[in-house]
Design an enzyme around this catalytic site. Structure first.
Site, PDB file in Angstrom:
ATOM      1  N   GLY A  59       0.856  -1.194   0.000  1.00  0.00           N
ATOM      2  CA  GLY A  59       0.000   0.000   0.000  1.00  0.00           C
ATOM      3  C   GLY A  59       0.890   1.241   0.000  1.00  0.00           C
ATOM      4  N   GLN A  94      -1.766   7.409   1.176  1.00  0.00           N
ATOM      5  CA  GLN A  94      -1.410   8.603   1.962  1.00  0.00           C
ATOM      6  C   GLN A  94      -0.352   8.279   3.013  1.00  0.00           C
ATOM      7  OE1 GLN A  94      -4.173   9.922   4.894  1.00  0.00           O
ATOM      8  NE2 GLN A  94      -3.419  12.022   4.937  1.00  0.00           N
ATOM      9  N   TYR A 134     -15.790  -0.270   6.817  1.00  0.00           N
ATOM     10  CA  TYR A 134     -14.379  -0.055   7.140  1.00  0.00           C
ATOM     11  C   TYR A 134     -14.136  -0.340   8.631  1.00  0.00           C
ATOM     12  CZ  TYR A 134     -10.198   2.870   8.037  1.00  0.00           C
ATOM     13  OH  TYR A 134      -8.974   3.354   8.420  1.00  0.00           O
TER      14      TYR A 134
HETATM   15  C1  AKB Z   1     -11.046   7.643   7.569  1.00  0.00           C
HETATM   16  O1  AKB Z   1     -11.490   8.786   7.695  1.00  0.00           O
HETATM   17  O2  AKB Z   1     -11.690   6.700   7.082  1.00  0.00           O
HETATM   18  C2  AKB Z   1      -9.651   7.353   8.079  1.00  0.00           C
HETATM   19  C3  AKB Z   1      -9.663   6.849   9.475  1.00  0.00           C
HETATM   20  C4  AKB Z   1     -10.049   7.727  10.583  1.00  0.00           C
HETATM   21  O3  AKB Z   1      -9.339   5.714   9.696  1.00  0.00           O
HETATM   22  N1  AKB Z   1      -8.851   8.537   7.989  1.00  0.00           N
END
Ligand code: AKB
Length: 319
Positions: A8, A12, A142
């Site tokens: 990766g 960023q 996520y």
């Molecule tokens: C996001 O905003 O998804 C990421 C995180 C806080 O893991 N930057």
């Protein structure tokens, strides 16, 4: 086995971490892998491996041949993009982690770093000073993948002795690379617009506080965690990590101290609903006790560095 691999590397955090690892260990000790080529000449001085992290066969070939001392596995789909493609986010975030953990179980990798996130927290987590063992209550795919990943890391550590280490990153703010697909991305964009004298339309509400961290602190935390003796790493899910907490309106005020003409408006979108489920601030005492974590940068110091860098044109351009 003294080589390190960043998977990766075009992302960023990937770009920033590769730059720091190169300057600490030398360009030749670092290999970089991604599905796309990193847009950074310095990063590309390290050996680049084209890799789809979800492809178990390809991943295992790279890791078995490489016999890496350390693998930093950063490939992931973040919170906002993940909500648009939930099943793809789950596949990428989970399968790629399991591919690396299996490789370590085989003995091809000595130590793994894998990032978790404040996205593991949710509506039933306390808003302020979230303790290390707070309820995890993710509402995004996520966040669910990070929660599950944390427990997979601990499982592989306990069952197979895999040395895997992890941090729950807050929003990361840096000027050497572009964020992509996150809910906290506004805190990078805002500086780029301000430095270019352009008004910024923020996709979160004025008073939405979130935990944030300057990239150099995040990279240092990652390298300090990986350098700590294994016996000090008591937490094998993921460590809470904190540096600062601010709202869009507060970062706007901080910018106006250096750019008084800066204009900021608010047009919250679907990312606001995600941000509302996350805490304001995090308790990172366990990280401080176990491996000496201490943040260095506050909001105004970061504002100065970000504006200086964007004004000097060191970076990417979007506005
Ligand atoms: C996001 O905003 O998804 C990421 C995180 C806080 O893991 N930057």
């Amino acid at each position: 086995m003294s080589k390190k691999l960043v998977i990766g590397a075009a992302g960023q955090l990937g770009i920033e971490l590769v730059l720091a690892l190169q300057s600490k260990h030398g360009i030749d000790s670092i290999h970089i892998a991604d599905i796309r080529v990193p847009e950074n000449e310095q990063v590309l001085k390290s050996t680049f491996l084209h890799l789809d992290a979800i492809d178990e066969g390809a991943m295992h070939k790279v890791l078995e041949e490489g016999q890496y001392e350390e693998v930093y596995h950063l490939a992931a789909m973040l919170s906002a993009t993940g909500e648009k493609r939930p099943l793809a986010a789950w596949d990428l975030n989970m399968q790629s982690l399991l591919n690396v953990l299996e490789a370590a179980k085989e003995g091809w990798v000595q130590r793994i770093f894998w990032p978790s996130s404040i996205a593991v927290f949710g509506p039933s987590t306390p808003k302020k000073d979230v303790p290390q063992n707070a309820t995890l209550d993710p509402t995004t795919v996520y966040g669910i993948s990070k929660q599950a990943g944390e427990y997979w890391c601990r499982y592989y550590h306990e069952k197979y002795g895999v040395d895997v280490r992890s941090l729950r990153y807050p929003g990361l703010i840096g000027h050497r690379s572009v964020p992509g697909g996150g809910t906290t991305d506004y805190a990078v964009e805002i500086y780029e617009y301000a430095a270019k004298g352009k008004p910024y339309s923020c996709f979160l509400k004025a008073d939405q506080a979130l935990p944030m961290m300057y990239m150099d602190d995040a990279v240092r935390a990652t390298m300090e965690l990986m350098a700590a003796p294994a016996k000090n790493i008591r937490i094998r899910t993921s460590y809470n990590l904190h540096a600062m907490s601010f709202t869009p309106s507060e970062v706007g005020e901080s910018i106006r101290q250096l750019a008084p003409e800066f204009q900021l408006v608010y047009n919250p979108d679907q990312r606001q609903a995600i941000a509302e489920t996350w805490p304001d601030s995090i308790n990172d005492q366990a990280a401080a006790e176990d491996w000496g974590w201490k943040p260095e940068l506050n909001l105004d110091q970061m504002t100065q560095l970000m504006l200086d860098a964007f004004r000097a044109g060191v970076v990417h351009t979007k506005p």
